[in-house]
Design a protein around this motif. Structure first.
Motif, PDB file in Angstrom:
ATOM      1  N   GLY A   1     -19.175  52.512  47.850  1.00  0.00           N
ATOM      2  CA  GLY A   1     -19.129  52.880  46.280  1.00  0.00           C
ATOM      3  C   GLY A   1     -20.062  53.764  45.578  1.00  0.00           C
TER       4      GLY A   1
ATOM      5  N   ASP B   9     -16.021  56.345  48.559  1.00  0.00           N
ATOM      6  CA  ASP B   9     -15.663  55.770  47.050  1.00  0.00           C
ATOM      7  C   ASP B   9     -14.177  56.315  46.943  1.00  0.00           C
ATOM      8  OD1 ASP B   9     -17.218  55.444  44.223  1.00  0.00           O
ATOM      9  OD2 ASP B   9     -15.239  55.754  44.041  1.00  0.00           O
ATOM     10  N   PRO B  10     -13.507  55.334  46.373  1.00  0.00           N
ATOM     11  CA  PRO B  10     -11.966  55.669  46.343  1.00  0.00           C
ATOM     12  C   PRO B  10     -11.695  56.665  45.292  1.00  0.00           C
ATOM     13  CG  PRO B  10     -12.431  53.540  45.289  1.00  0.00           C
ATOM     14  CD  PRO B  10     -13.574  53.972  45.828  1.00  0.00           C
TER      15      PRO B  10
ATOM     16  N   ASP C  32     -11.022  53.397  50.366  1.00  0.00           N
ATOM     17  CA  ASP C  32     -11.226  52.139  49.979  1.00  0.00           C
ATOM     18  C   ASP C  32     -11.892  51.383  51.071  1.00  0.00           C
ATOM     19  OD1 ASP C  32     -11.338  49.318  49.519  1.00  0.00           O
ATOM     20  OD2 ASP C  32      -9.002  49.230  48.753  1.00  0.00           O
ATOM     21  N   ILE C  33     -12.995  50.857  51.045  1.00  0.00           N
ATOM     22  CA  ILE C  33     -13.806  50.269  51.903  1.00  0.00           C
ATOM     23  C   ILE C  33     -13.129  49.171  52.759  1.00  0.00           C
ATOM     24  CG2 ILE C  33     -15.448  48.570  50.759  1.00  0.00           C
ATOM     25  CD1 ILE C  33     -16.736  51.014  53.465  1.00  0.00           C
TER      26      ILE C  33
ATOM     27  N   LEU D 285     -24.438  49.769  45.562  1.00  0.00           N
ATOM     28  CA  LEU D 285     -24.847  49.676  44.246  1.00  0.00           C
ATOM     29  C   LEU D 285     -24.003  49.578  43.222  1.00  0.00           C
ATOM     30  CD1 LEU D 285     -27.104  51.117  46.241  1.00  0.00           C
ATOM     31  CD2 LEU D 285     -27.758  52.425  44.210  1.00  0.00           C
TER      32      LEU D 285
ATOM     33  N   SER E 126     -21.290  47.972  43.365  1.00  0.00           N
ATOM     34  CA  SER E 126     -20.028  48.141  43.626  1.00  0.00           C
ATOM     35  C   SER E 126     -19.331  46.768  44.195  1.00  0.00           C
ATOM     36  CB  SER E 126     -19.666  49.496  44.584  1.00  0.00           C
ATOM     37  OG  SER E 126     -20.635  49.165  45.551  1.00  0.00           O
TER      38      SER E 126
ATOM     39  N   HIS F 166     -16.520  45.133  42.548  1.00  0.00           N
ATOM     40  CA  HIS F 166     -15.099  45.751  42.401  1.00  0.00           C
ATOM     41  C   HIS F 166     -14.124  45.382  43.788  1.00  0.00           C
ATOM     42  CE1 HIS F 166     -16.038  49.129  39.799  1.00  0.00           C
ATOM     43  NE2 HIS F 166     -17.254  48.877  39.788  1.00  0.00           N
TER      44      HIS F 166
ATOM     45  N   PRO G 114     -15.757  54.738  37.935  1.00  0.00           N
ATOM     46  CA  PRO G 114     -15.232  53.656  37.346  1.00  0.00           C
ATOM     47  C   PRO G 114     -16.119  52.242  37.316  1.00  0.00           C
ATOM     48  CG  PRO G 114     -13.897  54.685  39.008  1.00  0.00           C
ATOM     49  CD  PRO G 114     -15.399  55.496  39.164  1.00  0.00           C
TER      50      PRO G 114
END
Ligand SMILES: C[S@@+](CC[C@H](N)C(=O)[O-])C[C@H]1O[C@@H](n2cnc3c(N)ncnc32)[C@H](O)[C@@H]1O
Length: 211
Positions: A28, A49-50, A74-75, A91, A93, A96, A164
């Motif tokens: 993220g 990061d997506p 997307d991880i 950090l 993230s 989410h 985001p």
């Protein structure tokens, strides 16, 4: 840049990063400020990061050779190499995605590797509200100080795209409870600016060595 709660904690997080090289993953990564700092320590950095928007800006700001590899993705849907990373950071993230994502991050740590999470939590208790109230005046002063310093500095590299954001829905007590299961021995401590710090160091047998 205005005062940013995540950036404020970079130095604290970097204390846990290895010196002398190794592979790192920033989950993220947003526009890549922390990933660039990791690369500056000589780490070989993957940053995920997506958001196409923030990845485009991260790449544009990191043209230098030896900079992080920014990957749009997307991880939670990625297959991470097991036992590979000396350092993994998240950090602001983790909230989410499902908290259990930390299990995949744990498995991607090399023996002796460290996972650090700068996390956001949902305010639920009187203690949460007291910390929040205490942070408000400090936050106001910090914003003023950083804003003034910014205006005095010639050229600050331009405005950054805002990554985001999402409201956290897990309370700190739940985070501690799930971390104890998935990341045994991890340390979780509350930080002033609506954040917590989680540190897990992979002992090689599924437990944290220390935090
Ligand atoms: C509040 S921003 C923080 C960005 C950056 N880490 C920072 O400190 O400025 C949260 C970031 O997590 C990213 N994110 C959301 N879901 C994700 C996922 N499933 N995998 C990887 N990153 C994700 C968002 O796109 C966003 O850039």
């Amino acid at each position: 840049m205005p005062f940013d709660h995540n950036d404020h904690y970079h130095r604290l997080l970097l204390r846990h990063a290895p010196r002398g090289g190794g592979a790192a993953l920033d989950v993220g990564c947003g526009t890549g400020r922390f990933a660039r700092r990791l690369a500056g320590l000589g780490l070989d950095v993957d940053a995920v990061d997506p958001s196409a928007r923030v990845i485009a800006e991260a790449r544009a700001r990191s043209a230098a050779a030896g900079g992080p590899r920014f990957v749009q993705g997307d991880i939670t849907g990625m297959e991470l190499p097991r036992g590979h990373y000396a350092f993994i950071s998240c950090l602001a993230s983790l909230h989410h995605m499902p908290f259990a994502t930390v299990a995949a991050l744990r498995d991607a740590l090399a023996p002796g590797g460290t996972l650090v999470v700068l996390g956001c939590y949902a305010e639920r208790t009187a203690a949460d509200r007291a910390w929040s109230l205490a942070a408000v005046p400090v936050n106001a002063v910090a914003r003023l100080a950083v804003g003034t310093a910014d205006r005095c500095r010639a050229g600050n590299g331009g405005r950054m795209t805002r990554p985001p954001v999402r409201q956290p829905d897990m309370a700190l007590a739940d985070i501690r409870r799930e971390a104890a299961v998935l990341l045994p021995g991890a340390g979780v401590r509350r930080l002033l600016f609506w954040r917590y710090l989680l540190v897990f160091r992979n002992s090689g047998c599924g437990r944290s060595i220390m935090h």
